[in-house]
Design a protein around this motif. Structure first.
Motif, PDB file in Angstrom:
ATOM      1  N   ARG A 255      65.583   9.550   7.997  1.00 18.93           N
ATOM      2  CA  ARG A 255      65.536   8.106   7.813  1.00 18.93           C
ATOM      3  C   ARG A 255      64.779   7.682   6.555  1.00 18.93           C
ATOM      4  O   ARG A 255      64.727   6.500   6.223  1.00 18.93           O
ATOM      5  N   GLY A 256      64.141   8.661   5.882  1.00 18.52           N
ATOM      6  CA  GLY A 256      63.517   8.376   4.600  1.00 18.52           C
ATOM      7  C   GLY A 256      62.161   7.725   4.650  1.00 18.52           C
ATOM      8  O   GLY A 256      61.676   7.224   3.629  1.00 18.52           O
ATOM      9  N   ALA A 257      61.493   7.739   5.818  1.00 25.08           N
ATOM     10  CA  ALA A 257      60.168   7.114   5.921  1.00 25.08           C
ATOM     11  C   ALA A 257      59.382   7.778   7.036  1.00 25.08           C
ATOM     12  O   ALA A 257      59.940   8.156   8.068  1.00 25.08           O
ATOM     13  N   TYR A 258      58.076   7.908   6.820  1.00 23.80           N
ATOM     14  CA  TYR A 258      57.200   8.367   7.888  1.00 23.80           C
ATOM     15  C   TYR A 258      57.028   7.257   8.927  1.00 23.80           C
ATOM     16  O   TYR A 258      57.153   6.064   8.604  1.00 23.80           O
ATOM     17  N   PRO A 259      56.714   7.623  10.177  1.00 25.80           N
ATOM     18  CA  PRO A 259      56.408   6.598  11.175  1.00 25.80           C
ATOM     19  C   PRO A 259      55.302   5.673  10.662  1.00 25.80           C
ATOM     20  O   PRO A 259      54.334   6.123  10.041  1.00 25.80           O
ATOM     21  N   GLU A 260      55.442   4.396  10.934  1.00 24.69           N
ATOM     22  CA  GLU A 260      54.542   3.407  10.364  1.00 24.69           C
ATOM     23  C   GLU A 260      53.081   3.688  10.681  1.00 24.69           C
ATOM     24  O   GLU A 260      52.195   3.490   9.835  1.00 24.69           O
ATOM     25  N   SER A 261      52.808   4.180  11.898  1.00 24.99           N
ATOM     26  CA  SER A 261      51.425   4.359  12.330  1.00 24.99           C
ATOM     27  C   SER A 261      50.687   5.434  11.555  1.00 24.99           C
ATOM     28  O   SER A 261      49.455   5.509  11.637  1.00 24.99           O
ATOM     29  N   MET A 262      51.409   6.297  10.818  1.00 20.74           N
ATOM     30  CA  MET A 262      50.711   7.357  10.096  1.00 20.74           C
ATOM     31  C   MET A 262      50.976   7.350   8.599  1.00 20.74           C
ATOM     32  O   MET A 262      50.589   8.280   7.889  1.00 20.74           O
ATOM     33  N   ARG A 263      51.584   6.301   8.097  1.00 22.50           N
ATOM     34  CA  ARG A 263      51.859   6.266   6.658  1.00 22.50           C
ATOM     35  C   ARG A 263      50.583   6.267   5.834  1.00 22.50           C
ATOM     36  O   ARG A 263      50.523   6.888   4.771  1.00 22.50           O
ATOM     37  N   ALA A 264      49.553   5.594   6.298  1.00 16.28           N
ATOM     38  CA  ALA A 264      48.298   5.571   5.540  1.00 16.28           C
ATOM     39  C   ALA A 264      47.678   6.959   5.454  1.00 16.28           C
ATOM     40  O   ALA A 264      47.062   7.314   4.446  1.00 16.28           O
ATOM     41  N   ALA A 265      47.856   7.762   6.525  1.00 20.01           N
ATOM     42  CA  ALA A 265      47.293   9.118   6.521  1.00 20.01           C
ATOM     43  C   ALA A 265      48.047  10.049   5.578  1.00 20.01           C
ATOM     44  O   ALA A 265      47.462  10.956   4.976  1.00 20.01           O
ATOM     45  N   ILE A 266      49.349   9.825   5.441  1.00 24.11           N
ATOM     46  CA  ILE A 266      50.163  10.673   4.572  1.00 24.11           C
ATOM     47  C   ILE A 266      50.041  10.245   3.111  1.00 24.11           C
ATOM     48  O   ILE A 266      50.171  11.061   2.187  1.00 24.11           O
ATOM     49  N   GLU A 267      49.753   8.981   2.875  1.00 26.97           N
ATOM     50  CA  GLU A 267      49.783   8.419   1.524  1.00 26.97           C
ATOM     51  C   GLU A 267      48.993   9.210   0.484  1.00 26.97           C
ATOM     52  O   GLU A 267      49.468   9.386  -0.650  1.00 26.97           O
ATOM     53  N   PRO A 268      47.793   9.749   0.817  1.00 30.39           N
ATOM     54  CA  PRO A 268      47.068  10.511  -0.209  1.00 30.39           C
ATOM     55  C   PRO A 268      47.811  11.747  -0.721  1.00 30.39           C
ATOM     56  O   PRO A 268      47.494  12.258  -1.802  1.00 30.39           O
ATOM     57  N   HIS A 269      48.794  12.207   0.038  1.00 33.83           N
ATOM     58  CA  HIS A 269      49.518  13.413  -0.340  1.00 33.83           C
ATOM     59  C   HIS A 269      50.844  13.111  -1.025  1.00 33.83           C
ATOM     60  O   HIS A 269      51.528  14.038  -1.482  1.00 33.83           O
TER      61      HIS A 269
END
Length: 444
Positions: A259-273
């Motif tokens: 779907r081209g996107a991480y689940p909304e609840s963890m996007r902030a955690a993935i963002e640094p990478h």
């Protein structure tokens, strides 16, 4: 032949595929032969924490007995066999020089399957990372996407003339959540988990592109373990813990890949990478969704754990397998429906099965009525989902053989064929005959 009647499978497609699955480390053995390098599981087994101090050194000795195992599949009547490549068998250092002896083994296996009329389904990664790459950071290292792409190119160019079905990963949610690479599972490892998730997703996308470029007519997917995560009580804390685990277990890989996107609840955690273009690199077109399903998991809040969850009590009186996994065919049907609705891809069930402590009777027969009842109920639930319009196109039993079951060693048996680990003799169980009858009954 078992007297347990067959489920009604009339709602399944006329070209529905029946198969069986295994994985390299769990059956091959020969861990120190013909130039194979060490994997992270070889090293992990050496510390003695596996039940009964078991190792994968011999396993089912499939490396030497593959012809016998293909003959079993032919007798079973399956149309397809899902197996995995042992990365350190063909690239002992994980990269660099290839090992011709290891490549030749898979040549022989693939040719034997094709001669038996069985389609090979090749999984690139079923957890046995080369130890040499672990020593360079393993899945913590973003370079893994490049190394995995190079490994995929070797597999594709060597076997792509005969193999068209490829899976990039088996159960990335499981090997990330319960990784050998994360060390102590405390809150300080959460950042490592998120980095690992993103690097695995990048590797998936890179591998899809390599397969498309090198294998004419490739049919590609990834295999996701999806189990409903249910709170073990009515408390708000348990409900929140179950919802959090659901994201990590069921969504964090298929959502970005499909779907081209991480689940909304963890996007902030993935963002640094994230780096520019990463989501486009991950979300590459795939042809099908590989589903592994066994049972729901029941979750409780655990504030001292890394992700704030623990495994809680199952409902009182719930039917359980002998290894204490809930038996819930309706959850399987619901999972098929949810995958169909969310991802819109053809579904192949690439693992479903029943763990037990099977033993031969006084006549040497292995009568596993519980497994037959389980398979009957779950296949019926799958057929019910197909009747509702779910696009399910194949079902593969885990597993062809009893095998090395990770931290449980050889204490738990999932096979349709019993393996006597002392003699390595294979004995088809009553479930083997039942499944053979099911496959035969569905053929024109």
């Amino acid at each position: 032949m078992s007297t347990i009647q067959l489920p009604n499978t009339a709602s399944l497609r006329s070209d529905f595929i029946w198969g069986v699955s295994t994985s390299s480390f769990q059956i091959e053995g020969a861990t120190r032969e013909d130039g194979r390098g060490a994997s992270i599981w070889d090293v992990y087994c050496q510390n003695g924490t596996i039940k009964n101090h078991d190792t994968g050194d011999v396993a089912c000795d499939h490396y030497h007995r593959y012809r016998e195992d293909v003959a079993l599949m032919k007798a079973l009547g399956v149309q397809a066999y899902r197996f995995s490549i042992a990365w350190p068998r063909i690239l002992p250092q994980g990269r660099g020089a290839a090992n011709e002896a290891g490549l030749s083994f898979y040549d022989r296996l693939i040719d034997e399957l094709l001669a038996a009329g069985i389609e090979p389904w090749l999984c690139l990664y079923h957890w046995d990372l080369p130890q040499a790459l672990e020593e360079h950071g393993g899945w913590q290292n973003r370079e893994m996407a490049t190394w995995f792409a190079d490994y995929t190119a070797l597999v594709a160019t060597r076997f792509g003339d005969r193999v068209k079905r490829f899976a990039t990963f088996n159960e990335p949610s499981i090997f990330s959540l319960f990784s050998r690479s994360l060390g102590e599972r405390d809150r300080s490892s959460e950042e490592k988990l998120h980095r690992m998730i993103h690097n695995v997703n990048l590797a998936h996308g890179a591998a899809v592109d390599v397969l498309r470029a090198n294998v004419a007519g490739a049919s590609i997917g990834c295999i996701h373990n999806r189990q409903p995560c249910r709170p073990s009580s009515s408390s708000e804390a348990d409900a929140a813990a179950a919802a959090r685990l659901d994201v990590y277990w069921n969504s964090v890989f298929p959502d970005p890949q499909c779907r081209g996107a991480y689940p909304e609840s963890m996007r902030a955690a993935i963002e640094p990478h994230l780096q520019p273009g990463d989501m486009a690199r991950i979300c590459r077109p795939v042809d099908w969704f590989g589903l592994n399903h066994y049972s729901p998991v029941y979750v409780k809040a655990d504030p001292v754990s890394m992700l704030g969850y623990g495994f809680g009590d199952k409902p009182a009186g719930a039917p359980l397998t002998p290894i204490d996994w809930p038996v819930d065919p309706e959850a399987f049907s619901d999972t098929l429906q949810s995958v169909h609705d969310r991802y819109g891809l053809p579904i192949y069930v690439l693992e479903n099965g029943y763990g037990n402590f099977d033993q031969p009777d006084q006549n040497g027969a292995v009568i596993d009525t519980g497994r037959i009842e389980f398979l009957k109920a779950y296949i019926a639930a799958m057929a019910a989902a197909a009747c509702r319009g779910v696009d399910v196109r194949g079902y593969f039993v885990w597993s062809l053989l009893d095998n090395f079951e990770w931290d449980s060693g050889y204490s738990i048996r999932f096979g349709l064929a019993y393996v006597d680990y002392a003699s390595l003799r294979r004995t088809p169980k009553s479930s083997f005959d039942w499944y053979a009858g099911l496959i035969k009954a569905g053929q024109p």
